[in-house]
Design a protein around this motif. Structure first.
Motif: not given
Length: 201
Positions: A42-53, A67-71
């Motif tokens: 949902h947010t850029p921070a969520d993508a960072a969290t995924w990178s750790g999982l 935000a653009g990278e998340l999209t």
């Protein structure tokens, strides 16, 4: 650390699922259409969290996603779902998938680093990393898998209405389930009940 994700489906239960490769790790984060109920990016921070999982196991605090990278990451993931469905169901690969992957793969991925351990060596990643690094790593993994020895082993779980997709890297190439503790056991129980059921005639 053991690869894979601890999943808690709405139907209940908890199980570990290893998609087998990085690009299929991304599909665990959600998807288009009916898969939107599983969305986690949902947010850029969520993508960072995924990178750790995911199997990269990056430090989320040192992964910076715009935000653009998340999209772009979500767009790539949704396209990869279409690719996965085509591969598992024997359908034609949707047009535009190769171009989508190629664009994401063009920039450099995270740079690997060698760490000396008491037991030998380990691979780490040069940080900080960006969302563009993540996109490149995922896209390059698509290329590696689909041009490698396991290109024909992208499989959909055989469980009833499961839908999870994995790369079968087992030596005999006989993996059928997302997880033996979930769909594998459910299938065994279902088969046992069917054998024990009285004949209709």
């Amino acid at each position: 650390m053991e690869p894979g994700f601890v999943l808690r489906p709405p139907s209940g239960g908890v199980f570990r699922f290893d998609p087998g490769t990085l690009w299929l790790d991304l599909l665990v984060s959600g998807g288009p259409g009916e898969l939107a109920v599983f969305e986690t990016l949902h947010t850029p921070a969520d993508a960072a969290t995924w990178s750790g999982l995911c199997r990269l196991r990056l430090d989320p605090a040192r992964v910076h996603v715009t935000a653009g990278e998340l999209t772009a990451l979500v767009r790539l993931r949704d396209g990869l779902w279409e690719l996965a469905w085509a591969l598992t169901r024997g359908d034609p690969v949707p047009p535009g998938i190769a171009a989508l992957v190629d664009r994401a793969a063009a920039p450099p991925p995270p740079a690997p680093r060698l760490r000396v351990t008491g037991a030998g060596f380990a691979r780490e990643w040069t940080l900080p990393a960006t969302g563009t690094h993540l996109l490149s790593a995922v896209a390059r993994d698509v290329v590696d898998v689909l041009t490698g020895p396991h290109a024909d082993r992208v499989r959909e779980c055989g469980g009833h209405r499961c839908g999870l997709v994995f790369l079968d890297t087992s030596r005999p190439g006989s993996r059928r389930w997302c997880s033996m503790e979930r769909c594998g056991n459910r299938s065994k129980v279902r088969a046992l009940r069917e054998r024990r059921a009285p004949d209709a005639g």
